[in-house]
Design a protein around this motif. Structure first.
Motif, PDB file in Angstrom:
ATOM      1  N   ARG A 310     119.016-121.504  10.956  1.00  0.00           N
ATOM      2  CA  ARG A 310     119.909-120.671  10.224  1.00  0.00           C
ATOM      3  C   ARG A 310     120.077-120.583   8.515  1.00  0.00           C
ATOM      4  N   TYR A 311     120.184-121.549   8.301  1.00  0.00           N
ATOM      5  CA  TYR A 311     120.500-122.749   7.143  1.00  0.00           C
ATOM      6  C   TYR A 311     118.639-121.698   6.162  1.00  0.00           C
ATOM      7  N   GLU A 312     117.647-122.238   6.883  1.00  0.00           N
ATOM      8  CA  GLU A 312     116.833-121.773   6.130  1.00  0.00           C
ATOM      9  C   GLU A 312     116.510-120.152   6.279  1.00  0.00           C
ATOM     10  N   ARG A 313     116.722-119.984   6.867  1.00  0.00           N
ATOM     11  CA  ARG A 313     116.939-118.091   6.397  1.00  0.00           C
ATOM     12  C   ARG A 313     118.173-117.299   6.071  1.00  0.00           C
ATOM     13  N   ARG A 315     119.141-119.044   2.994  1.00  0.00           N
ATOM     14  CA  ARG A 315     118.817-119.326   1.599  1.00  0.00           C
ATOM     15  C   ARG A 315     117.290-118.895   0.872  1.00  0.00           C
ATOM     16  N   ARG A 316     116.093-119.120   2.046  1.00  0.00           N
ATOM     17  CA  ARG A 316     115.223-118.392   1.139  1.00  0.00           C
ATOM     18  C   ARG A 316     115.981-116.499   1.553  1.00  0.00           C
ATOM     19  N   ALA A 317     116.655-115.961   1.681  1.00  0.00           N
ATOM     20  CA  ALA A 317     116.658-114.817   1.678  1.00  0.00           C
ATOM     21  C   ALA A 317     117.191-114.406  -0.123  1.00  0.00           C
ATOM     22  N   ALA A 318     118.657-115.332   0.010  1.00  0.00           N
ATOM     23  CA  ALA A 318     119.267-115.715  -0.991  1.00  0.00           C
ATOM     24  C   ALA A 318     118.706-116.048  -2.168  1.00  0.00           C
ATOM     25  N   LEU A 319     117.226-116.352  -2.206  1.00  0.00           N
ATOM     26  CA  LEU A 319     116.672-116.899  -3.307  1.00  0.00           C
ATOM     27  C   LEU A 319     116.124-116.111  -3.624  1.00  0.00           C
ATOM     28  N   LEU A 320     115.054-115.330  -3.049  1.00  0.00           N
ATOM     29  CA  LEU A 320     114.127-113.860  -2.856  1.00  0.00           C
ATOM     30  C   LEU A 320     114.716-113.372  -4.904  1.00  0.00           C
TER      31      LEU A 320
END
Length: 404
Positions: A310-313, A315-320
């Protein structure tokens, strides 16, 4: 849960605070390779929204950070012999040493163990814990043990940069662009305390070697830079950062990404997981937001691996969008001569638009005119909404076109 945070930077310390606040029974240790009170760098920047976010998760540390920060509300650009000002750019600066001190003191009071001068080397076994958090920076030893799994990729930028301190206390976020016979060189300056400021200097590799900075010792290199930036520095000296070789270092910025952010009980945090170009001033903010997201996921999910996924999903979306903005920002500086022929006010305006994906594909003068036209249209649309239908109909007849 037993948690080991490897790296005592903002990400690891803030995560330890949040996890202890969630559940005081967590057994949490932060391992930091440097001595207590020792850190690299000068000041870091953040924007107002970060303090609001931190206040919602730990009001005590948020208040201490805000009280120890300086604020600016304008941007200043020195371009050749011209000075231009843009008001309304509110931001904050805090000394990295002070920020880490605040977070370490808060963590210790909550019962976190902080072990200084404890380095986890690349070949050593990680600490024994239910969760090991790799927050040991861009050169993470824990990540490199499993680089193939994480899919680590680092791309070096074209420009050279150096992170310096100065006794000049900047009252605004300051840019300075200087043309030399070897090309352009520029700096970003901002305050972070009552007696110090940060000055990041950047230039192309060709300018760097042409000015002799590639072979100058620290004192001679700083003397060259002090002369070039005498106006924005007001005659104040620059201060290098001591390393093993006794000098401040020129670097290529490395944009680091990872395909995966966790493996079994090992998870990446902050610069170990990602980096974004320093010209958008988001590194510390993103590290703290990573910590918030990881703590939130661990609190929301019953299973560790579900929480890490969940964390990876999230943060990856927020960083784009942030990574996209950082990429375009870095490219703007790498292609600086494209903009230096503009009048200073227009160049400064496009400096503020450097995150735009459209800007690299249009002639700068055309982009500037289109941007101003859109801005005027937005203002008039706002007036029409506020003034009502009768006045709006009069304004509609005078709506400007890009030709105006």
């Amino acid at each position: 849960m037993k948690v080991a945070c490897v790296g005592g930077g903002p990400a690891g310390l803030y995560l330890s605070i949040l996890l202890k606040r969630q559940d005081p029974s967590h057994d949490i240790t932060v391992f930091e390779r440097n001595p207590a009170g020792s850190t690299y760098g000068w000041g870091v920047t953040y924007w107002g929204g970060l303090i609001d976010k931190l206040h919602g998760h730990d009001a005590e540390s948020a208040r201490a950070i805000r009280e120890s920060s300086v604020r600016w509300s304008a941007g200043v650009a020195h371009i050749r012999d011209h000075r231009t000002v843009h008001h309304g750019d509110e931001g904050f600066g805090i000394g990295r040493h002070r920020l880490l001190g605040i977070l370490a003191e808060r963590a210790l009071r909550l019962g976190v163990r902080v072990e200084f001068e404890h380095e986890v080397l690349a070949g050593a076994e990680p600490p024994d814990a239910d969760l090991v958090v790799a927050c040991d920076g861009v050169n993470s030893a824990l990540r490199e043990r499993h680089a193939d799994h994480f899919g680590t990729r680092a791309v070096a930028g074209r420009n050279m940069y150096i992170w310096l301190g100065t006794t000049k206390v900047f009252s605004a976020f300051t840019f300075a662009f200087v043309e030399t016979e070897h090309g352009w060189i520029w700096c970003y300056g901002y305050g972070f305390g009552a007696e110090r400021g940060t000055c990041v200097v950047e230039c192309s590799a060709e300018t760097w070697t042409g000015l002799g900075l590639h072979e100058a010792n620290e004192a001679d290199g700083l003397a060259v830079l002090e002369k070039l930036f005498a106006e924005p520095l007001d005659g104040h000296p620059l201060i290098g950062r001591a390393h093993e070789d006794g000098s401040a270092r020129w670097l290529n910025f490395r944009t680091l990404t990872n395909r995966r952010w966790y493996r079994d009980g090992l998870v990446l945090l902050g610069d170990a997981a990602h980096t974004t170009h320093y010209s958008i001033g988001a590194g510390t903010t993103l590290a703290l937001e990573d910590a918030i997201a990881l703590a939130g996921a661990l609190g929301a999910e019953r299973e560790r691996d579900a929480a890490l996924a969940r964390y990876e999903r999230e943060r990856r979306a927020a960083l784009l969008p942030v990574q996209s903005a950082a990429r375009y920002s870095a490219q703007w500086y790498e292609n600086l001569p494209r903009y230096t022929g503009l009048p200073p006010e227009r160049m400064f305006a496009l400096l503020g638009q450097r995150h735009s994906p459209l800007l690299p594909h249009l002639p700068p003068s055309l982009y500037y005119r289109l941007d101003r036209a859109v801005e005027r249209l937005d203002v008039l649309r706002g007036l029409k909404r506020r003034l009502g239908p009768k006045v709006a109909s009069l304004l509609h007849a005078r709506t400007p076109t890009p030709r105006d």
